[in-house]
Structures are given as structure tokens and as C-alpha cells.
Design a protein around this motif. Structure first.
Motif, PDB file in Angstrom:
ATOM      1  N   PHE A 165       0.630  -1.184  -0.029  1.00 16.21           N
ATOM      2  CA  PHE A 165      -0.151  -0.006   0.068  1.00 16.21           C
ATOM      3  C   PHE A 165       0.677   1.618   0.257  1.00 16.21           C
ATOM      4  O   PHE A 165       0.510   2.254  -0.852  1.00 16.21           O
ATOM      5  CB  PHE A 165      -1.147   0.505   0.920  1.00 16.21           C
ATOM      6  CG  PHE A 165      -1.368   1.784   1.168  1.00 16.21           C
ATOM      7  CD1 PHE A 165      -2.805   1.909   0.691  1.00 16.21           C
ATOM      8  CD2 PHE A 165      -1.468   2.279   1.993  1.00 16.21           C
ATOM      9  CE1 PHE A 165      -3.986   3.300   0.683  1.00 16.21           C
ATOM     10  CE2 PHE A 165      -1.893   3.392   2.492  1.00 16.21           C
ATOM     11  CZ  PHE A 165      -3.288   3.626   2.151  1.00 16.21           C
ATOM     12  N   LEU A 166       1.893   1.382   0.535  1.00 13.92           N
ATOM     13  CA  LEU A 166       2.688   2.038   1.224  1.00 13.92           C
ATOM     14  C   LEU A 166       3.428   3.030  -0.383  1.00 13.92           C
ATOM     15  O   LEU A 166       3.839   3.801  -0.793  1.00 13.92           O
ATOM     16  CB  LEU A 166       4.091   2.937   1.803  1.00 13.92           C
ATOM     17  CG  LEU A 166       2.849   2.399   3.538  1.00 13.92           C
ATOM     18  CD1 LEU A 166       4.070   2.283   4.582  1.00 13.92           C
ATOM     19  CD2 LEU A 166       2.878   4.124   3.876  1.00 13.92           C
ATOM     20  N   LYS A 168       2.728   2.057  -3.250  1.00 11.02           N
ATOM     21  CA  LYS A 168       1.339   2.256  -4.142  1.00 11.02           C
ATOM     22  C   LYS A 168       1.136   3.528  -4.091  1.00 11.02           C
ATOM     23  O   LYS A 168       0.965   4.043  -4.892  1.00 11.02           O
ATOM     24  CB  LYS A 168       0.277   1.621  -3.751  1.00 11.02           C
ATOM     25  CG  LYS A 168      -0.139   0.240  -4.854  1.00 11.02           C
ATOM     26  CD  LYS A 168      -1.072  -0.533  -5.075  1.00 11.02           C
ATOM     27  CE  LYS A 168      -1.201  -1.743  -4.631  1.00 11.02           C
ATOM     28  NZ  LYS A 168      -1.883  -2.487  -4.671  1.00 11.02           N
ATOM     29  N   GLU A 169       1.545   4.150  -3.094  1.00  9.57           N
ATOM     30  CA  GLU A 169       0.853   5.160  -2.463  1.00  9.57           C
ATOM     31  C   GLU A 169       1.571   6.358  -3.126  1.00  9.57           C
ATOM     32  O   GLU A 169       1.627   7.681  -3.016  1.00  9.57           O
ATOM     33  CB  GLU A 169       0.879   5.831  -1.054  1.00  9.57           C
ATOM     34  CG  GLU A 169      -0.960   5.414  -0.295  1.00  9.57           C
ATOM     35  CD  GLU A 169      -2.299   6.069  -0.919  1.00  9.57           C
ATOM     36  OE1 GLU A 169      -2.473   7.015  -1.254  1.00  9.57           O
ATOM     37  OE2 GLU A 169      -2.969   5.449  -1.734  1.00  9.57           O
ATOM     38  N   ALA A 170       3.301   5.938  -2.774  1.00  6.89           N
ATOM     39  CA  ALA A 170       4.490   6.851  -2.812  1.00  6.89           C
ATOM     40  C   ALA A 170       4.389   6.837  -4.406  1.00  6.89           C
ATOM     41  O   ALA A 170       4.716   7.715  -4.724  1.00  6.89           O
ATOM     42  CB  ALA A 170       5.356   6.181  -1.927  1.00  6.89           C
ATOM     43  N   SER A 172       2.049   7.242  -6.367  1.00  7.24           N
ATOM     44  CA  SER A 172       1.216   7.920  -7.340  1.00  7.24           C
ATOM     45  C   SER A 172       1.099   9.803  -6.783  1.00  7.24           C
ATOM     46  O   SER A 172       1.833   9.886  -6.316  1.00  7.24           O
ATOM     47  CB  SER A 172       0.088   7.505  -6.692  1.00  7.24           C
ATOM     48  OG  SER A 172      -0.160   7.352  -5.709  1.00  7.24           O
TER      49      SER A 172
END
Length: 172
Positions: A165-166, A168-170, A172
């Protein structure tokens, strides 16, 4: 939808400010007074439920077998609660800045211990509180993995999901 608590987390009660509860210490363990015949071929585990009073007033608390629901495995099957070996909190006055802990024994098939959900509904001063859920489990012993290899369980672990998750967030 509200998220369940993780085993070990404290849950504050909205209706009784300063009173909090937690489920913790989930581990495999044999009961102190011997196994119940109904738990034949099942694996025993124990957990603790601690109630803490952080206020300046006294509360009368009550926690017995009908106020605890334990579900195990991916399908959420009911676990066996060994009420003869468990230590409940029945009609106890918890004074300011004090704690009361209940030690409970349950049993289920060994393969289902990796996912344990425990729901508690405490009775405080003759009033029912809201039900809260704690999610956790007992990790089974896994075989060693060579360096650079990942086991199937590691890919599905919570830590791996958080890392993904982290990432993916980094990105985007």
C-alpha cells in the motif's frame, strides 16, 4: 464501517468516558485444571481481557461467557470457550486508576489459529456497553526460508499488505 481493534489495542467506551478495555496475550496454552472432554482433538489457546478505569469514579463491571464470542479461521467458525477453566469478572467494582483482568481459555482446530476474532460486550453498572471486536491470531511455526525467497504466507501477511500500500501511495 468501523475497523476492528488489533489484539493488544485499547478500546475506549464512549458511554463511560475513561473506561477502556483490551484483548491481549493470545497464545497457545493448556488450561490449568485439565482439558474439557468437549475439546478433544482441539488445540487450546488463552487470551486476556483487561478493563481499566482511568476516571475518578467507581464502576461495577461484569464479564462472563455469554458476553464473549470467539470466531476462528477464514470462515469464522465458533471456537469452544472452556468456561470451567476460564476466570471471568463477575460483579467486580473497579475503582479509579485500577485494572481487572480476565484469563480465558478456548479451543479450536490447530489450522484455524492463524485468524482469531474475539468480540466482547462488557456490562457496566447494570448497563450493556457497545460490542467491540479484536482481530489477531497465533502464527503457526513455519519452515525456514532461503534468503531471497518469500513464503506464500509472507505475501499475504499484514506487513506485506501495508508495504504494498505504501509503495503504491508513494508512486502516485
Amino acid at each position: 464501517m468501523r475497523e476492528p481493534n488489533v489484539v493488544g489495542d485499547w478500546q475506549e467506551y464512549d458511554e463511560h468516558a475513561g473506561l477502556r478495555v483490551r484483548v491481549h496475550g493470545v497464545e497457545k496454552a493448556e488450561p490449568p485444571r485439565g482439558r474439557d472432554d468437549a475439546a478433544e482433538e482441539l488445540t487450546y489457546f488463552r487470551f486476556r481481557v483487561t478493563v481499566e478505569n482511568r476516571t475518578s469514579e467507581r464502576f461495577g463491571i461484569h464479564l462472563e461467557d455469554g458476553q464473549i464470542d470467539i470466531r476462528v479461521g477464514d470462515d469464522g467458525e465458533s471456537a469452544f470457550l472452556d468456561w470451567r477453566n476460564s476466570q471471568f469478572i463477575e460483579g467486580f467494582d473497579i475503582y479509579p486508576l485500577r485494572r481487572a483482568t480476565s484469563v480465558l481459555y478456548a479451543a479450536c482446530p490447530d489450522g484455524r489459529l492463524s485468524r482469531v476474532d474475539i468480540q466482547i460486550q462488557l456490562k457496566v453498572d447494570e448497563e450493556w456497553t457497545e460490542r467491540y471486536l479484536w482481530a489477531g491470531g497465533i502464527a503457526s511455526v513455519e519452515l525456514p526460508v532461503d534468503a531471497g525467497d518469500r513464503s506464500d504466507a509472507a505475501r499475504d501477511s499484514l506487513a506485506c499488505q501495508v508495504s504494498n500500500f505504501l509503495r503504491k501511495e508513494a508512486g502516485s
